[in-house]
Design a protein around this motif. Structure first.
Motif, mmCIF file in Angstrom:
data_model
loop_
_atom_site.group_PDB
_atom_site.id
_atom_site.type_symbol
_atom_site.label_atom_id
_atom_site.label_comp_id
_atom_site.label_asym_id
_atom_site.label_seq_id
_atom_site.Cartn_x
_atom_site.Cartn_y
_atom_site.Cartn_z
ATOM 1 N N ARG A 174 0.841 -1.198 0.000
ATOM 2 C CA ARG A 174 0.000 0.000 0.000
ATOM 3 C C ARG A 174 0.876 1.247 0.000
ATOM 4 O O ARG A 174 1.857 1.332 0.742
ATOM 5 C CB ARG A 174 -0.890 0.003 1.239
ATOM 6 N N LYS B 126 1.573 1.128 -9.500
ATOM 7 C CA LYS B 126 0.446 0.201 -9.435
ATOM 8 C C LYS B 126 0.202 -0.437 -10.796
ATOM 9 O O LYS B 126 -0.070 -1.630 -10.899
ATOM 10 C CB LYS B 126 -0.821 0.927 -8.961
ATOM 11 N N LYS C 40 0.067 -2.561 -4.621
ATOM 12 C CA LYS C 40 -1.318 -3.025 -4.798
ATOM 13 C C LYS C 40 -2.347 -1.906 -4.690
ATOM 14 O O LYS C 40 -3.380 -1.951 -5.344
ATOM 15 C CB LYS C 40 -1.635 -4.105 -3.752
ATOM 16 N N GLU C 41 -2.088 -0.938 -3.824
ATOM 17 C CA GLU C 41 -3.140 0.054 -3.596
ATOM 18 C C GLU C 41 -2.553 1.440 -3.400
ATOM 19 O O GLU C 41 -1.536 1.597 -2.727
ATOM 20 C CB GLU C 41 -3.934 -0.346 -2.352
ATOM 21 N N LEU D 76 -7.923 10.667 -7.254
ATOM 22 C CA LEU D 76 -8.679 9.446 -7.580
ATOM 23 C C LEU D 76 -8.883 9.349 -9.090
ATOM 24 O O LEU D 76 -8.809 8.267 -9.672
ATOM 25 C CB LEU D 76 -10.030 9.453 -6.859
ATOM 26 N N ASP E 61 -6.804 4.660 -5.559
ATOM 27 C CA ASP E 61 -7.919 3.752 -5.303
ATOM 28 C C ASP E 61 -8.923 4.308 -4.308
ATOM 29 O O ASP E 61 -10.122 4.142 -4.468
ATOM 30 C CB ASP E 61 -7.374 2.421 -4.778
ATOM 31 N N ARG E 62 -8.413 4.912 -3.240
ATOM 32 C CA ARG E 62 -9.345 5.533 -2.294
ATOM 33 C C ARG E 62 -8.667 6.729 -1.649
ATOM 34 O O ARG E 62 -7.460 6.934 -1.798
ATOM 35 C CB ARG E 62 -9.816 4.544 -1.228
ATOM 36 N N LYS F 171 -15.298 5.997 -6.200
ATOM 37 C CA LYS F 171 -14.268 5.619 -5.221
ATOM 38 C C LYS F 171 -14.541 6.329 -3.895
ATOM 39 O O LYS F 171 -15.055 7.439 -3.862
ATOM 40 C CB LYS F 171 -12.883 5.992 -5.757
#
Lengths: 254, 85
Positions: free
Chosen positions: A4, A52, A58-59, A78, A83-84, A203
């Motif tokens: 992350r 990514k 991954k995030e 975003l 992702d968030r 998102k």
């Protein structure tokens, strides 16, 4: 490793806007002025999204500290591929006094909470030009730091970095987890086009308060005065060297 | 205009309008030019021609993105870096 990445993004007055100092010299006019994401933060977001896309992480979580409007900046991140988002709600007087020390405490707390492997930031904000947040965050977490990065590559659990320094480029290898700050030549940020902004509406952005993270946002600094740089005096033309010497003597320079 | 192409054209117009907000000479100027550019071709019915015009519009989008990036890059470079000898 969680894979992350936390990316810090700051909402600043747009780079193309002419800055005006408030008549009471307490700060700069921000009401009704166009704001956007700090250019160096855009580069940081782009780098995270690129990592990514290469499936090295991954995030991507975009973080911004500020009032309600900071959520627009998170939305842009975003739209670029994060992702968030996490919006740390700081407003009013607290926001006016928010500086690198408080932001780095917030980022450090979030990094631990989110189990981040990497923190990517812009090297400095174009409004305060502090160039401190990345370095302070790394110190608070006791993580290695790669600042002024113009090239980043992941190699196993280590990071190869090229840094732009006075006098040239420095190649270093640091362990993860780490903090990296992005310099201008790291990459070319993608534009957040309308279709991407629409897709990004799905998102999630979570709002938290600094107190939830156990962070005290009182400032150790007090701004005394903000003023414009001195106006450039108009130049004077002289006919001869003697005239020049006379004028210089008059001005007390000789 | 046939229906799938109609949505394409509207999509293009909306995307260009969104991009135009940051135009150096002003969003109003851009919107005026954008509208007249689209109105000029409002009576085109040949699907091939429409596809060509939409492709041209997509090309303009790319040019605008490049323009914005270069402006920003040059401004940052000028402000933060020593001029090269």
């Amino acid at each position: 490793m969680s894979g992350r990445v936390l990316v810090g993004v700051k909402r600043v007055i747009d780079y193309a806007v002419k800055i005006r100092v408030k008549p009471d010299n307490t700060g700069v006019v921000t009401d009704g002025v166009k704001h956007s994401m700090n250019p160096f933060c855009e580069i940081a977001v782009e780098e995270a999204v690129k990592l990514k896309e290469k499936k090295l992480i991954k995030e991507v979580v975009a973080v911004s500290c500020g009032p309600q409007q900071s959520q627009e900046t998170i939305r842009t991140a975003l739209a670029m591929g994060a992702d968030r988002g996490i919006h740390v709600d700081v407003s009013g007087k607290d926001y006016e006094n928010l500086g690198p020390l408080q932001v780095s405490k917030i980022l450090a707390a979030l990094a631990k909470q989110e189990d981040a492997q990497l923190i990517l930031l812009g090297k400095q904000a174009i409004d305060d030009d502090c160039n401190q947040t990345g370095q302070m965050t790394a110190a608070l977490l006791d993580w290695p730091q790669g600042t002024f990065a113009s090239e980043v590559s992941l190699e196993g659990d280590k990071i190869n970095l090229v840094r732009e320094i006075d006098g040239g480029l420095e190649h270093i290898k640091i362990n993860t987890p780490a903090v990296i700050t992005a310099d201008l030549r790291l990459n070319t940020p993608r534009y957040a086009t309308l279709p991407n902004i629409m897709k990004a509406k799905k998102k999630k952005i979570v709002t938290v308060k600094p107190a939830d993270l156990g962070v005290d946002v009182t400032s150790r600094l007090e701004v005394l005065k903000v003023e414009e740089p001195p106006q450039r005096q108009a130049g004077m033309k002289v006919e001869t060297v003697e005239d020049l010497v006379v004028k210089l003597k008059e001005a007390g320079r000789v | 205009m046939s229906n799938p192409l109609k949505t394409e054209v509207i999509r293009l117009y909306k995307n260009l309008l969104y991009l135009g907000r940051e135009y150096p000479q002003g969003a109003a100027y851009f919107k005026q030019r954008l509208k007249s550019a689209f109105m000029k071709h409002k009576d085109v019915t040949d699907p091939e021609k429409i596809k060509q015009l939409v492709a041209r519009g997509d090309h303009v989008i790319k040019e605008l993105e490049a323009l914005y990036f270069l402006r920003k890059y040059r401004a940052m470079k000028k402000r933060y870096y020593e001029p090269e000898k």
